[in-house]
Design an enzyme around this catalytic site. Structure first.
Site, short mmCIF file in Angstrom:
data_model
loop_
_atom_site.label_atom_id
_atom_site.label_comp_id
_atom_site.label_asym_id
_atom_site.label_seq_id
_atom_site.Cartn_x
_atom_site.Cartn_y
_atom_site.Cartn_z
N SER A 153 0.84 -1.19 0.00
CA SER A 153 0.00 0.00 0.00
C SER A 153 0.87 1.24 0.00
O SER A 153 2.02 1.20 0.47
CB SER A 153 -0.90 0.01 1.24
OG SER A 153 -1.55 1.26 1.38
N TYR A 166 -2.00 -0.21 10.24
CA TYR A 166 -2.10 -0.64 8.84
C TYR A 166 -0.75 -0.48 8.14
O TYR A 166 -0.31 -1.36 7.41
CB TYR A 166 -3.17 0.20 8.14
CG TYR A 166 -3.40 -0.17 6.69
CD1 TYR A 166 -3.94 -1.40 6.34
CD2 TYR A 166 -3.09 0.73 5.68
CE1 TYR A 166 -4.17 -1.73 5.01
CE2 TYR A 166 -3.31 0.41 4.35
CZ TYR A 166 -3.85 -0.82 4.02
OH TYR A 166 -4.06 -1.14 2.70
N LYS A 170 1.64 -3.25 6.16
CA LYS A 170 1.97 -3.10 4.74
C LYS A 170 3.43 -2.72 4.52
O LYS A 170 4.04 -3.12 3.52
CB LYS A 170 1.05 -2.06 4.10
CG LYS A 170 -0.40 -2.51 3.99
CD LYS A 170 -0.55 -3.73 3.09
CE LYS A 170 -1.99 -4.03 2.74
NZ LYS A 170 -2.12 -5.17 1.79
#
Length: 291
Positions: A153, A166, A170
């Site tokens: 990401s 998050y 990632k």
């Protein structure tokens, strides 16, 4: 790809980017093995793959956070069809939240699915690809080298607000790919790390922003603005597959991410200012929406 016995593996194939990657591979004749945790969505993708005339060698519901399930799937595919030619690991989840309020179980879910799920896929599929060795030259002209494609990401690169958990999941994927691109090169395996920016997938509508009332008017308006900036999943899949064909290692899906990455190194003051502004805007949106 017709006329070869090679096959591609796609995870997260029930919806969004994973579904579009599978369908676009089907359109150019790849044999496909697809998976997702969403049974109904996976079945719909499987039907569409076959409707487009591609050979579906397998469609299995797999939870990538379960190493035994991933191992069993990979073993069954290798026994029946040999080593995978290409693995597109797309499956993952997205949760945002403040570090002072986000529950530990949500941090663990992100790490278990996004990061450890990638680890499980690498451990299950890559050894057979290594053992199989480089694709012979005559076939490589048609299908290219073996490939490992992992979707990370833009949050693994830049400091987006409330993305600490998050981004940890990632960013770990990006760091692993950076090592594997060199470790796997002697075996004829190309590694590609994908860092999408804004993509209008189902996650946009279902994303868990911990501690925020998503029915709040400001939050709804921010979501609409995001969707207006986001590209469709089909376009994202096109960019990914084009980057793979061109042997591009880091594949970004928008100029804004490439610019932000450049600014981190070459214009840090500009980068800090931009990220600070985004953070302030995010706090303003969430101000009256905290639960």
């Amino acid at each position: 790809m017709q006329g070869t016995r090679h096959y591609a593996v796609v995870t997260g194939a029930a919806s969004g980017i994973g579904r579009e990657v599978a369908l676009q591979l089907a359109d150019v004749g790849w044999r496909l093995a697809v998976s997702d945790i969403n049974t109904a969505g996976l079945e719909a993708t499987a039907r569409e793959v076959e409707a487009r005339g591609a050979e579906l060698v397998d469609a299995t519901v797999v939870d990538v956070s379960d190493p035994d399930a991933v191992d069993a799937w990979a073993y069954r595919l290798a026994e029946a069809y040999g080593a995978a030619h290409t693995v597109h690991h797309v499956g993952g989840i997205s949760i945002w939240g403040r570090v002072d309020t986000m529950p530990l179980e949500k941090w663990r879910s992100l790490i278990e699915i996004n990061l450890m799920g990638t680890v499980h896929m690498v451990r299950a599929f890559v050894p057979a690809m290594m053992q199989a060795g480089p694709v012979p030259k005559a076939q490589r002209r048609k299908v290219g080298p073996r490939r490992l494609v992992c979707v990370s990401s833009s949050a693994g690169i830049i400091g987006l607000p409330w993305h600490a958990a998050y981004s940890a999941s990632k960013g770990g994927v990006l760091a692993m790919c950076e090592v594997l691109r060199f470790d796997l090169a002697p075996y004829g395996i190309k590694v590609h790390a994908v860092a999408p920016g804004a993509v209008d997938t189902g996650l946009v509508h279902t994303i868990d922003i911990d501690g925020v009332d998503q029915a709040n008017p400001r939050v709804r308006k921010a979501r609409e603005l995001f969707q207006g900036h986001a590209i469709p999943p089909a376009r994202c899949a096109e960019i990914i597959l084009k980057g793979v064909r061109k042997n591009k290692y880091l594949i970004t899906t928008g100029g804004d991410i490439a610019l932000a990455r450049w600014a981190q190194v070459n214009a840090p003051s500009l980068y800090r200012g931009a990220m600070g502004g985004i953070n302030r805007a995010f706090r303003w949106v969430a101000k009256d929406a905290m639960l």
